[in-house]
Scaffold this motif. Structure first.
Motif, PDB file in Angstrom:
ATOM      1  N   PHE A   4     -32.730  35.215 -62.652  1.00  0.00           N
ATOM      2  CA  PHE A   4     -33.763  34.742 -61.727  1.00  0.00           C
ATOM      3  C   PHE A   4     -33.203  33.741 -60.711  1.00  0.00           C
ATOM      4  CE2 PHE A   4     -36.912  31.299 -60.968  1.00  0.00           C
ATOM      5  CZ  PHE A   4     -37.675  31.963 -60.030  1.00  0.00           C
ATOM      6  N   VAL A   5     -32.604  32.655 -61.179  1.00  0.00           N
ATOM      7  CA  VAL A   5     -32.119  31.648 -60.235  1.00  0.00           C
ATOM      8  C   VAL A   5     -30.839  32.097 -59.528  1.00  0.00           C
ATOM      9  CG1 VAL A   5     -33.224  29.650 -61.291  1.00  0.00           C
ATOM     10  CG2 VAL A   5     -30.981  30.396 -62.129  1.00  0.00           C
ATOM     11  N   SER A   6     -29.978  32.822 -60.239  1.00  0.00           N
ATOM     12  CA  SER A   6     -28.684  33.178 -59.646  1.00  0.00           C
ATOM     13  C   SER A   6     -28.808  34.303 -58.611  1.00  0.00           C
ATOM     14  CB  SER A   6     -27.674  33.564 -60.731  1.00  0.00           C
ATOM     15  OG  SER A   6     -28.147  34.608 -61.541  1.00  0.00           O
ATOM     16  N   TRP A   7     -29.835  35.154 -58.715  1.00  0.00           N
ATOM     17  CA  TRP A   7     -30.038  36.170 -57.685  1.00  0.00           C
ATOM     18  C   TRP A   7     -30.642  35.556 -56.428  1.00  0.00           C
ATOM     19  CZ3 TRP A   7     -33.843  38.097 -54.570  1.00  0.00           C
ATOM     20  CH2 TRP A   7     -33.563  39.302 -53.905  1.00  0.00           C
ATOM     21  N   HIS A   8     -31.617  34.690 -56.606  1.00  0.00           N
ATOM     22  CA  HIS A   8     -32.296  34.118 -55.441  1.00  0.00           C
ATOM     23  C   HIS A   8     -31.409  33.143 -54.666  1.00  0.00           C
ATOM     24  CE1 HIS A   8     -35.934  35.785 -57.391  1.00  0.00           C
ATOM     25  NE2 HIS A   8     -36.456  35.741 -56.191  1.00  0.00           N
ATOM     26  N   ARG A   9     -30.421  32.557 -55.303  1.00  0.00           N
ATOM     27  CA  ARG A   9     -29.572  31.591 -54.586  1.00  0.00           C
ATOM     28  C   ARG A   9     -28.824  32.226 -53.414  1.00  0.00           C
ATOM     29  NH1 ARG A   9     -26.142  27.181 -57.749  1.00  0.00           N
ATOM     30  NH2 ARG A   9     -28.124  26.085 -57.449  1.00  0.00           N
ATOM     31  N   PRO A  10     -28.059  33.312 -53.592  1.00  0.00           N
ATOM     32  CA  PRO A  10     -27.393  33.903 -52.429  1.00  0.00           C
ATOM     33  C   PRO A  10     -28.377  34.535 -51.445  1.00  0.00           C
ATOM     34  CG  PRO A  10     -27.044  35.272 -54.375  1.00  0.00           C
ATOM     35  CD  PRO A  10     -27.655  33.986 -54.847  1.00  0.00           C
ATOM     36  N   TYR A  11     -29.495  35.012 -51.958  1.00  0.00           N
ATOM     37  CA  TYR A  11     -30.521  35.574 -51.079  1.00  0.00           C
ATOM     38  C   TYR A  11     -30.992  34.523 -50.077  1.00  0.00           C
ATOM     39  CZ  TYR A  11     -35.051  37.804 -49.897  1.00  0.00           C
ATOM     40  OH  TYR A  11     -36.129  38.357 -49.252  1.00  0.00           O
ATOM     41  N   ILE A  12     -31.311  33.328 -50.574  1.00  0.00           N
ATOM     42  CA  ILE A  12     -31.769  32.248 -49.701  1.00  0.00           C
ATOM     43  C   ILE A  12     -30.635  31.788 -48.790  1.00  0.00           C
ATOM     44  CG2 ILE A  12     -32.762  29.930 -49.632  1.00  0.00           C
ATOM     45  CD1 ILE A  12     -34.632  31.998 -50.792  1.00  0.00           C
ATOM     46  N   ALA A  13     -29.419  31.665 -49.327  1.00  0.00           N
ATOM     47  CA  ALA A  13     -28.282  31.172 -48.541  1.00  0.00           C
ATOM     48  C   ALA A  13     -27.945  32.109 -47.391  1.00  0.00           C
ATOM     49  CB  ALA A  13     -27.067  30.979 -49.441  1.00  0.00           C
ATOM     50  N   MET A  14     -27.972  33.413 -47.629  1.00  0.00           N
ATOM     51  CA  MET A  14     -27.686  34.362 -46.554  1.00  0.00           C
ATOM     52  C   MET A  14     -28.790  34.338 -45.499  1.00  0.00           C
ATOM     53  SD  MET A  14     -24.697  35.561 -47.115  1.00  0.00           S
ATOM     54  CE  MET A  14     -24.421  33.847 -47.660  1.00  0.00           C
ATOM     55  N   PHE A  15     -30.039  34.216 -45.932  1.00  0.00           N
ATOM     56  CA  PHE A  15     -31.151  34.081 -44.986  1.00  0.00           C
ATOM     57  C   PHE A  15     -30.953  32.853 -44.104  1.00  0.00           C
ATOM     58  CE2 PHE A  15     -35.223  32.102 -43.945  1.00  0.00           C
ATOM     59  CZ  PHE A  15     -35.882  33.127 -43.284  1.00  0.00           C
ATOM     60  N   GLU A  16     -30.557  31.760 -44.722  1.00  0.00           N
ATOM     61  CA  GLU A  16     -30.335  30.511 -43.993  1.00  0.00           C
ATOM     62  C   GLU A  16     -29.251  30.684 -42.925  1.00  0.00           C
ATOM     63  OE1 GLU A  16     -30.322  26.170 -45.807  1.00  0.00           O
ATOM     64  OE2 GLU A  16     -28.439  27.212 -46.255  1.00  0.00           O
ATOM     65  N   GLU A  17     -28.164  31.365 -43.280  1.00  0.00           N
ATOM     66  CA  GLU A  17     -27.085  31.589 -42.320  1.00  0.00           C
ATOM     67  C   GLU A  17     -27.522  32.514 -41.193  1.00  0.00           C
ATOM     68  OE1 GLU A  17     -23.360  32.725 -43.956  1.00  0.00           O
ATOM     69  OE2 GLU A  17     -23.165  30.918 -45.188  1.00  0.00           O
ATOM     70  N   ILE A  18     -28.352  33.510 -41.506  1.00  0.00           N
ATOM     71  CA  ILE A  18     -28.874  34.406 -40.474  1.00  0.00           C
ATOM     72  C   ILE A  18     -29.736  33.613 -39.490  1.00  0.00           C
ATOM     73  CG2 ILE A  18     -30.422  36.359 -40.049  1.00  0.00           C
ATOM     74  CD1 ILE A  18     -29.478  37.472 -42.800  1.00  0.00           C
ATOM     75  N   CYS A  19     -30.586  32.733 -40.018  1.00  0.00           N
ATOM     76  CA  CYS A  19     -31.405  31.877 -39.150  1.00  0.00           C
ATOM     77  C   CYS A  19     -30.523  31.094 -38.194  1.00  0.00           C
ATOM     78  CB  CYS A  19     -32.247  30.913 -39.988  1.00  0.00           C
ATOM     79  SG  CYS A  19     -33.631  31.644 -40.870  1.00  0.00           S
ATOM     80  N   GLY A  20     -29.498  30.441 -38.733  1.00  0.00           N
ATOM     81  CA  GLY A  20     -28.612  29.634 -37.904  1.00  0.00           C
ATOM     82  C   GLY A  20     -27.896  30.447 -36.842  1.00  0.00           C
ATOM     83  N   GLU A  21     -27.460  31.650 -37.205  1.00  0.00           N
ATOM     84  CA  GLU A  21     -26.761  32.519 -36.253  1.00  0.00           C
ATOM     85  C   GLU A  21     -27.685  32.939 -35.116  1.00  0.00           C
ATOM     86  OE1 GLU A  21     -23.617  34.912 -34.691  1.00  0.00           O
ATOM     87  OE2 GLU A  21     -23.645  33.254 -36.139  1.00  0.00           O
ATOM     88  N   LEU A  22     -28.906  33.291 -35.434  1.00  0.00           N
ATOM     89  CA  LEU A  22     -29.826  33.799 -34.424  1.00  0.00           C
ATOM     90  C   LEU A  22     -30.292  32.726 -33.450  1.00  0.00           C
ATOM     91  CD1 LEU A  22     -32.016  36.258 -36.545  1.00  0.00           C
ATOM     92  CD2 LEU A  22     -30.205  36.834 -34.925  1.00  0.00           C
ATOM     93  N   ILE A  23     -30.322  31.465 -33.876  1.00  0.00           N
ATOM     94  CA  ILE A  23     -30.748  30.393 -32.966  1.00  0.00           C
ATOM     95  C   ILE A  23     -29.566  29.578 -32.461  1.00  0.00           C
ATOM     96  CG2 ILE A  23     -33.023  30.239 -34.045  1.00  0.00           C
ATOM     97  CD1 ILE A  23     -32.114  27.667 -35.433  1.00  0.00           C
ATOM     98  N   GLY A  24     -28.343  29.972 -32.830  1.00  0.00           N
ATOM     99  CA  GLY A  24     -27.152  29.299 -32.338  1.00  0.00           C
ATOM    100  C   GLY A  24     -26.934  27.908 -32.888  1.00  0.00           C
ATOM    101  N   ASP A  25     -27.328  27.699 -34.147  1.00  0.00           N
ATOM    102  CA  ASP A  25     -27.170  26.392 -34.787  1.00  0.00           C
ATOM    103  C   ASP A  25     -26.565  26.598 -36.171  1.00  0.00           C
ATOM    104  OD1 ASP A  25     -27.310  23.876 -35.890  1.00  0.00           O
ATOM    105  OD2 ASP A  25     -29.470  23.612 -35.595  1.00  0.00           O
ATOM    106  N   SER A  26     -25.256  26.431 -36.271  1.00  0.00           N
ATOM    107  CA  SER A  26     -24.562  26.665 -37.547  1.00  0.00           C
ATOM    108  C   SER A  26     -24.913  25.633 -38.599  1.00  0.00           C
ATOM    109  CB  SER A  26     -23.051  26.680 -37.320  1.00  0.00           C
ATOM    110  OG  SER A  26     -22.611  25.429 -36.790  1.00  0.00           O
ATOM    111  N   ASN A  27     -25.511  24.515 -38.201  1.00  0.00           N
ATOM    112  CA  ASN A  27     -25.894  23.478 -39.157  1.00  0.00           C
ATOM    113  C   ASN A  27     -27.345  23.626 -39.621  1.00  0.00           C
ATOM    114  OD1 ASN A  27     -23.410  22.035 -39.157  1.00  0.00           O
ATOM    115  ND2 ASN A  27     -23.947  21.167 -37.154  1.00  0.00           N
ATOM    116  N   PHE A  28     -28.025  24.671 -39.165  1.00  0.00           N
ATOM    117  CA  PHE A  28     -29.422  24.845 -39.561  1.00  0.00           C
ATOM    118  C   PHE A  28     -29.535  24.979 -41.075  1.00  0.00           C
ATOM    119  CE2 PHE A  28     -32.988  27.569 -40.763  1.00  0.00           C
ATOM    120  CZ  PHE A  28     -34.038  26.887 -40.173  1.00  0.00           C
ATOM    121  N   ALA A  29     -30.448  24.210 -41.648  1.00  0.00           N
ATOM    122  CA  ALA A  29     -30.663  24.244 -43.097  1.00  0.00           C
ATOM    123  C   ALA A  29     -32.146  24.382 -43.389  1.00  0.00           C
ATOM    124  CB  ALA A  29     -30.129  22.969 -43.751  1.00  0.00           C
TER     125      ALA A  29
END
Length: 492
Positions: free
Chosen positions: A89-114
């Motif tokens: 449960f926790v170990s699957w959702h961790r990379p799922y959330i982390a990859m989503f976070e990186e996609i957000c940052g890439e799309l808005i041009g902010d690599s520090n977006f958290a």
């Protein structure tokens, strides 16, 4: 039965005594340039985070649905591959959330977006105003469809709505609020066993958060209440809080149970490329490029403890006690019951030397301002409800409150009642293999037992009572589920 005087006299020796054990703290050696996730409840409504997050949601909606970086694509990943009621449960959702976070940052041009975490225990557990006032963060604005047949989830049919209205929170209803209190979150964090920690974190605040936010009084659930829950922007804050709880538990040096699971090509990176993770790879969250605001800051720890007197002999004693810790079964009841909405159903078990067991002590791992500690407290007693079946005869928007030895239990008995032990909910799908034949639910019943011992009312007979209620108080839905067997266990 025991007298209140004798119980209080004996239990005084078991008061929690924090103590430092000389452990290295890898958090102080964290990599630099980590994205820092903050407590969402501390942000002002005009914090730039909300605008940036809204722009990321908009950018994802602009991508074609066939792109797994899109808003729809990210939601289908959850419906197809999510892990519930398993040790993943926790170990699957961790990379799922982390990859989503990186996609957000890439799309808005902010690599520090958290992303930030929705601390259910603060401000009544409300969903912050920008998730209603900013159209880009309001699930109703996008009107995303909610029909899908997930590989893992099965049939999904949800609506772009939220059951929680602006200004209301997960703790607004006194009957349904118990999972989200600071006391309950601390109880979860003090579980030394990963199996218990994972179970309590998922079945209590995680599941109940989904159903209370997602199930209105009538009709289909909102997106947050079903397998396409990532279509609601608050989902990602909800699961950041889940991950924060795991990160905090890990930072105290608790051990995640070995798991060799590989998540092959379930996720995509910020460029849309398939990426594979193993459960062991994701244990170190800093290697995924982020940390949490209160897991850093050695200077705060030193300021808080600069005058503390630490006994090296006591440290050694705690270390030895921790090495010899074990769980002990105090009693079991083999029986099959059916619990229905609005009706009390119970399982009773005869235990052995309950008071003596309750008066012993245990060592647990914790943290203070980023520093790993060992501390002591009275022992904990848990109830394990086994083979809890999937609800039948209605939707699964249930909150199941659990009480111990309550002589006046009704559906309106609040979570503040001294007999209240905890609550759990159902979130997932009966189609999932992990749900199909039932799974265990762990409830810490220490608090009501302690109150009853202090009042001289404790005996070796424990009556664990289930009171299922609908997530929405006005709902007329009916449902029932089965439970087979109860075990009472002492945790050292």
């Amino acid at each position: 039965m025991v007298s209140r005087r004798n119980f209080l006299k004996t239990s005084a020796a078991c008061l929690a005594i924090p103590a430092v054990l000389g452990m290295s703290n890898t958090l102080w050696g964290q990599p630099t340039n980590l994205r820092v996730r903050k407590n969402l409840m501390t942000l002002a409504d005009n914090d730039p985070f909300f605008e940036k997050y809204g722009e990321a949601v908009k950018a994802m909606h602009a991508l074609p649905d066939t792109d797994l970086r899109s808003w729809w694509g990210q939601a289908t990943i959850h419906a197809d591959y999510c892990q519930h009621a398993t040790l993943n449960f926790v170990s699957w959702h961790r990379p799922y959330i982390a990859m989503f976070e990186e996609i957000c940052g890439e799309l808005i041009g902010d690599s520090n977006f958290a992303l930030h975490y929705w601390d259910w225990s603060q401000k009544n557990g409300i969903i912050p105003n920008p998730f209603y006032d900013n159209p880009l963060l309001n699930v109703t604005h996008w009107n995303d469809p909610g029909e899908y047949n997930g590989i893992n989830w099965g049939r999904i049919d949800s609506l772009p709505i939220r059951a929680l209205q602006k200004g209301t929170g997960l703790q607004s209803d006194p009957v349904r609020s118990g999972s989200f209190t600071e006391r309950n979150l601390q109880t979860i964090l003090r579980q030394s066993s990963f199996v218990n920690f994972n179970n309590m974190l998922e079945r209590q605040p995680h599941n109940n958060g989904h159903v209370i936010a997602g199930f209105p009084a009538r009709g289909l659930p909102g997106h947050i209440g079903d397998g396409l829950s990532p279509l609601d922007p608050i989902f990602w804050m909800h699961h950041c809080m889940v991950d924060y709880m795991w990160a905090k538990w890990q930072s105290a040096d608790n051990t995640t149970q070995d798991n060799d699971e590989t998540y092959s090509d379930m996720f995509v990176d910020k460029n849309g490329n398939p990426i594979t993770f193993t459960s062991q790879q994701v244990r170190d969250f800093t290697k995924l490029g982020y940390t949490y605001d209160d897991l850093i800051g050695r200077e705060r720890f030193e300021a808080m403890l600069k005058n503390a007197e630490i006994s090296s002999a006591f440290q050694a004693t705690l270390a030895e006690q921790l090495k010899s810790a074990k769980s002990v079964s105090l009693g079991m009841k083999k029986a099959s019951i059916t619990a229905s909405v609005g009706e009390e159903t119970s399982l009773s078990a005869k235990t052995t030397n309950l008071l003596r067991n309750l008066q012993s002590s245990r060592v647990f791992r914790t943290t203070l301002a980023g520093k790993k500690l060992l501390a002591t407290e009275g022992t904990r007693v848990i109830a394990v409800l086994k083979n809890v079946g999937w609800p039948q005869g209605g939707n699964n928007g249930l909150v199941v409150n659990v009480f111990v030895n309550c002589p006046y239990l009704t559906p309106e008995t609040p979570a503040t009642d001294p007999h209240y032990a905890g609550s759990f909910g159902f979130f997932g799908s009966a189609k999932m293999t992990s749900m199909e034949h039932g799974s265990s639910v762990v409830i810490d019943i220490t608090a009501p037992l302690t109150v009853q011992a202090g009042a001289g009312r404790l005996s070796d007979d424990i009556k664990v009572q289930l009171m299922p209620v609908n997530a929405a108080a006005e709902s007329k839905n009916t449902a029932s589920f089965t439970v087979t067997d109860l075990e009472i266990i002492r945790l050292d």
